[in-house]
Design an enzyme around this catalytic site. Sequence first.
Site, mmCIF file in Angstrom:
data_model
loop_
_atom_site.group_PDB
_atom_site.id
_atom_site.type_symbol
_atom_site.label_atom_id
_atom_site.label_comp_id
_atom_site.label_asym_id
_atom_site.label_seq_id
_atom_site.Cartn_x
_atom_site.Cartn_y
_atom_site.Cartn_z
ATOM 1 N N GLN A 274 -7.834 -9.349 -17.160
ATOM 2 C CA GLN A 274 -7.478 -8.578 -15.913
ATOM 3 C C GLN A 274 -7.889 -9.424 -14.534
ATOM 4 O O GLN A 274 -9.046 -9.109 -14.305
ATOM 5 C CB GLN A 274 -7.680 -7.147 -16.152
ATOM 6 C CG GLN A 274 -7.322 -6.405 -14.876
ATOM 7 C CD GLN A 274 -7.754 -4.960 -14.653
ATOM 8 O OE1 GLN A 274 -8.782 -4.702 -15.394
ATOM 9 N NE2 GLN A 274 -7.487 -4.284 -13.814
ATOM 10 N N SER B 143 -9.411 -7.699 -9.289
ATOM 11 C CA SER B 143 -10.604 -7.732 -8.041
ATOM 12 C C SER B 143 -10.733 -8.945 -7.305
ATOM 13 O O SER B 143 -10.447 -10.137 -7.917
ATOM 14 C CB SER B 143 -11.926 -7.124 -8.735
ATOM 15 O OG SER B 143 -11.752 -5.962 -9.206
ATOM 16 N N GLU C 130 -5.005 2.797 -17.591
ATOM 17 C CA GLU C 130 -6.526 2.440 -17.764
ATOM 18 C C GLU C 130 -7.295 3.461 -17.502
ATOM 19 O O GLU C 130 -8.078 3.724 -18.344
ATOM 20 C CB GLU C 130 -6.750 1.385 -16.632
ATOM 21 C CG GLU C 130 -7.955 0.859 -16.698
ATOM 22 C CD GLU C 130 -8.342 -0.410 -15.698
ATOM 23 O OE1 GLU C 130 -7.748 -0.526 -14.694
ATOM 24 O OE2 GLU C 130 -9.213 -1.313 -16.240
ATOM 25 N N ASN D 284 -15.625 6.106 -9.081
ATOM 26 C CA ASN D 284 -15.481 7.611 -9.474
ATOM 27 C C ASN D 284 -15.407 8.476 -8.146
ATOM 28 O O ASN D 284 -14.531 9.500 -7.904
ATOM 29 C CB ASN D 284 -16.630 8.173 -9.987
ATOM 30 C CG ASN D 284 -16.275 7.963 -11.606
ATOM 31 O OD1 ASN D 284 -15.530 7.152 -12.154
ATOM 32 N ND2 ASN D 284 -17.309 8.684 -12.358
ATOM 33 N N GLU D 285 -15.673 7.501 -6.942
ATOM 34 C CA GLU D 285 -15.344 8.099 -5.674
ATOM 35 C C GLU D 285 -14.040 8.079 -5.474
ATOM 36 O O GLU D 285 -13.612 9.058 -4.726
ATOM 37 C CB GLU D 285 -16.426 7.198 -4.551
ATOM 38 C CG GLU D 285 -17.711 7.623 -4.742
ATOM 39 C CD GLU D 285 -18.621 7.068 -5.741
ATOM 40 O OE1 GLU D 285 -18.107 5.919 -6.344
ATOM 41 O OE2 GLU D 285 -19.539 7.434 -6.465
HETATM 42 C C1 LIG Z 1 -18.297 -3.929 -16.009
HETATM 43 C C2 LIG Z 1 -17.239 -4.269 -15.033
HETATM 44 C C3 LIG Z 1 -15.871 -4.765 -15.344
HETATM 45 C C4 LIG Z 1 -15.059 -4.981 -14.638
HETATM 46 N N1 LIG Z 1 -13.620 -5.620 -14.980
HETATM 47 C C5 LIG Z 1 -12.997 -5.943 -14.108
HETATM 48 C C6 LIG Z 1 -11.746 -6.607 -14.714
HETATM 49 O O1 LIG Z 1 -11.619 -7.045 -15.747
HETATM 50 N N2 LIG Z 1 -10.612 -6.893 -13.911
HETATM 51 C C7 LIG Z 1 -10.944 -6.741 -12.538
HETATM 52 O O2 LIG Z 1 -10.084 -6.931 -11.697
HETATM 53 N N3 LIG Z 1 -11.921 -6.014 -12.227
HETATM 54 C C8 LIG Z 1 -12.934 -5.606 -12.985
HETATM 55 N N4 LIG Z 1 -13.981 -4.926 -12.420
HETATM 56 C C9 LIG Z 1 -14.317 -4.872 -10.861
HETATM 57 C C10 LIG Z 1 -13.846 -3.041 -10.296
HETATM 58 O O3 LIG Z 1 -12.540 -2.966 -10.856
HETATM 59 C C11 LIG Z 1 -14.566 -3.072 -9.073
HETATM 60 O O4 LIG Z 1 -15.849 -3.378 -9.327
HETATM 61 C C12 LIG Z 1 -14.359 -1.684 -8.660
HETATM 62 O O5 LIG Z 1 -12.783 -1.472 -8.340
HETATM 63 C C13 LIG Z 1 -15.037 -1.472 -7.343
HETATM 64 O O6 LIG Z 1 -14.883 -2.536 -6.499
HETATM 65 P P1 LIG Z 1 -16.167 -3.154 -5.771
HETATM 66 O O7 LIG Z 1 -17.231 -3.551 -7.015
HETATM 67 O O8 LIG Z 1 -16.015 -4.350 -4.752
HETATM 68 O O9 LIG Z 1 -16.989 -1.938 -5.065
HETATM 69 P P2 LIG Z 1 -16.726 -1.588 -3.430
HETATM 70 O O10 LIG Z 1 -15.113 -1.314 -3.242
HETATM 71 O O11 LIG Z 1 -17.407 -2.478 -2.656
HETATM 72 O O12 LIG Z 1 -17.367 -0.172 -3.399
HETATM 73 C C14 LIG Z 1 -18.960 -0.170 -3.453
HETATM 74 C C15 LIG Z 1 -18.919 1.499 -3.362
HETATM 75 O O13 LIG Z 1 -18.383 1.896 -1.960
HETATM 76 C C16 LIG Z 1 -17.859 3.162 -2.448
HETATM 77 N N5 LIG Z 1 -16.657 3.105 -1.917
HETATM 78 C C17 LIG Z 1 -15.512 2.389 -1.383
HETATM 79 N N6 LIG Z 1 -14.610 2.621 -0.729
HETATM 80 C C18 LIG Z 1 -14.892 3.897 -0.494
HETATM 81 C C19 LIG Z 1 -14.025 5.115 -0.015
HETATM 82 N N7 LIG Z 1 -12.969 5.035 0.481
HETATM 83 N N8 LIG Z 1 -14.755 6.547 -0.093
HETATM 84 C C20 LIG Z 1 -15.944 6.500 -0.596
HETATM 85 N N9 LIG Z 1 -16.795 5.865 -1.298
HETATM 86 C C21 LIG Z 1 -16.204 4.285 -1.345
HETATM 87 C C22 LIG Z 1 -17.454 2.772 -3.976
HETATM 88 O O14 LIG Z 1 -17.073 3.742 -4.859
HETATM 89 C C23 LIG Z 1 -18.666 2.118 -4.413
HETATM 90 O O15 LIG Z 1 -19.384 3.227 -4.902
HETATM 91 C C24 LIG Z 1 -15.098 -4.862 -13.200
HETATM 92 C C25 LIG Z 1 -16.244 -4.097 -12.957
HETATM 93 C C26 LIG Z 1 -17.153 -3.990 -13.611
HETATM 94 C C27 LIG Z 1 -18.771 -3.182 -13.064
#
Ligand SMILES: Cc1cc2nc3c(=O)[nH]c(=O)nc-3n(C[C@H](O)[C@H](O)[C@H](O)COP(=O)(O)OP(=O)(O)OC[C@H]3O[C@@H](n4cnc5c(N)ncnc54)[C@H](O)[C@@H]3O)c2cc1C
Lengths: 379, 343
Positions: A125, A128, A244, A360-361
Amino acid sequence: MDLAFTQEDEAFRAEARSWLHAHVPASPLPSLETEEGFAAHRAWEAELAADRWSVVNWPTAYGGRDAGIVRWLVFEEEYYAAGAPGRVNQNGISLLAPTLFDHGTQEQRDRVLPSMATGRTVWAQAWSEPEAGSDLASLRAKGVRTEGGWLLSGQKTWSSRAAFADRAFGLFRTDPDTPKPHQGLTYLMFDLRAPGVTVRPIRRLDGKPAFAELFLDEVFVPDEDVIGEPGRGWRIAMSTAGNERGLMLRSPGRFLASAERLHDLWRSHSGPANTGTRVADALIGARAYQLFTYAAASRFLDGDTIGPESSLNKVFWSEYDIALTETALDLLGEEGELADTDWSERYVFSLAGPIYAGTNEIQRDIIAERLLGLPKGRR
Amino acid sequence: MRFLLDAEQREFTASLDAMLTAADTPSVVRDWSRGDHASGRALWRRIAEAGVFALAVPEAYEGLGPRPVELALAFVELGRHAVPGPLVETVTATTLLASLDDAGPAKRLLPALVSGESAATVATGAYALDADMADVRLALSARPGPPLGELEDGGGESSPTRTPAELRLAPPPGPPRPSLDPGRRLFPVVPHGGELLATDPPLAPALLLARLTTAAQALGVGLALLDRTVAYVKQRTQFGVPIGSFQAVGHQLADAKIALEFARPLLLGAALTMTAEDVAAAKVTACEAAYRTARTALQLHGAIGYTAECDLSLWLTKARALRTAWGNPDECRDTVLSGGRRW
Ligand SMILES: Cc1cc2nc3c(=O)[nH]c(=O)nc-3n(C[C@H](O)[C@H](O)[C@H](O)COP(=O)(O)OP(=O)(O)OC[C@H]3O[C@@H](n4cnc5c(N)ncnc54)[C@H](O)[C@@H]3O)c2cc1C
């Protein structure tokens, strides 16, 4: 209202159980996040597929058994109770396949699904990006129109198992001039070994090398690999993102089996004083999740779709999974510190649950706004 | 497998909900907590007319039961509307009476309980709920007897001595002790007084139903607390916006919603299987969900929530009381842990 399975369902359960009993590897396969483990799990997919157990709810034409959602749940209960291996093609099966069933062309289904069912093609997938996580619609990787298709450029990241996978699906900005960020996006499939693709593994918290980021430099994708209409990718991707978080990603079978194993562990170890409480909560949580899912499946059979309710699901199982595995490590005491045990691997993986598939947020925002009707806030 | 309410069940809950909404239960509770039962008795009869008490009574005694699923649904509504009175105790008493070897007490007492002319309470410990209002006061106590060591079969650890219980019709109570929930009035039980109905009666089915209906009532209490709080945070403004638009507020309510929505299937699943493990799991989960929701509801209401004037208090205090009634969280978890592989 009842919880009784039909005779046919029970016969299906018995058939699955005896097949699994005869085929599940005697000792666990190496981690599917390693090259060796990936290959072993791919071979396991082929073995499942040979007897039509890899995608039981799909139509028979694509290698399934047309089993329906209830029997899928039954199969998953048996699958995890038997201690069968993890599913290396989970992203393809739980995200891409439903998208193709709903929005793909007949040609795409015929071409993509059979090799997904056998594990010959494993999918990653690619949603991101470094600057687009929770705010996925702000993504910037682009697709530029060319003769017979599109040229993809940009960077994708956190792509599970992409280091060893064959193909990927993701969203690309194909019209930079739209007024809203989630317009002008196109959903398409591409080859991870195509010219212009660089895959760089990223070690996860557990040190395993299958996670990856993808650098794309004018990667050609033919029109036949565009899912749905160009520019309408957001709606298509979101219509299956519920899968998902909802039913398909984490079936109750997995947690029922884990809770039973935790119960066994508790009976054979003396742990800190409050572990009994936590073990009881793990047993109860597995039962709650099973029954919640049965109710959702029943509604689904009545023609309802799984909407924002899937966010309740996602927060529940991800937090549940951590509580369960954490309890196991506490029970194990010193042994719980060892990194190469089944429980510790599960524990480390569970820590990612509240982050992936929409944090989860973000899920709590969806519950507050769409299930409780609270005013949209200043985020 | 079709784990969904059918049309009849949905209609039954909707009509109960409509009746209770029209009954202005908050003022009934306030009368009740002052010991004025007139409005409560009128409501009691309407609940009986809706068939609620008949659901626990076997057909042999002109009841419709036992119908645990419908009872659970009814008790969710009774909890949602904070209906006061020995509701759980009455269905428990009917089950207990109906399961006695001697049919006499059941024949004598059940018809009036089904019709709502009388109400029952059951005490298994030191207090009887609403014993002044209940006409049928059942008390369960260990039979007084010789000290354990003198019993002939009380020797080895492998044969633990069971003390037979006595089921009695208790005499009228003395003055009540105040409960944390003003809508629940607790009366000290006089030990070993009154008419002996049975020795060593079968308790399990009645206690299971008590636990199930308490779980249902607690779930209803939690759902009402969530609904009222959601409504409140939409209309209360601070810093120029509804407080419900703050993420810290929304996320607490999302957590309450998750906890309650996962308690609901446990409750209905338990009503279908009626195994001790399932009922215990439902009890602990529904009560914990309601209790946590109560804490959230109070916090998000601010000071107004901390007043007895605010109707919220009628549910807040009940969430606390139901948490320990008929099996506290630890007892329920022990039941779950002692079970084998059922799920
Ligand atoms: C083990 C693992 C597997 C994954 N596999 C895939 C995959 O196969 N393909 C893929 O595309 N992606 C994958 N991901 C990525 C995943 O979907 C993203 O990590 C996720 O969507 C969060 O984005 P970020 O890491 O950029 O965090 P951010 O968006 O930067 O968030 C950081 C923190 O800020 C909080 N935050 C952000 N915005 C808000 C808001 N509006 N209100 C409150 N809190 C907020 C978040 O909840 C989080 O706690 C994977 C991630 C992990 C850890």
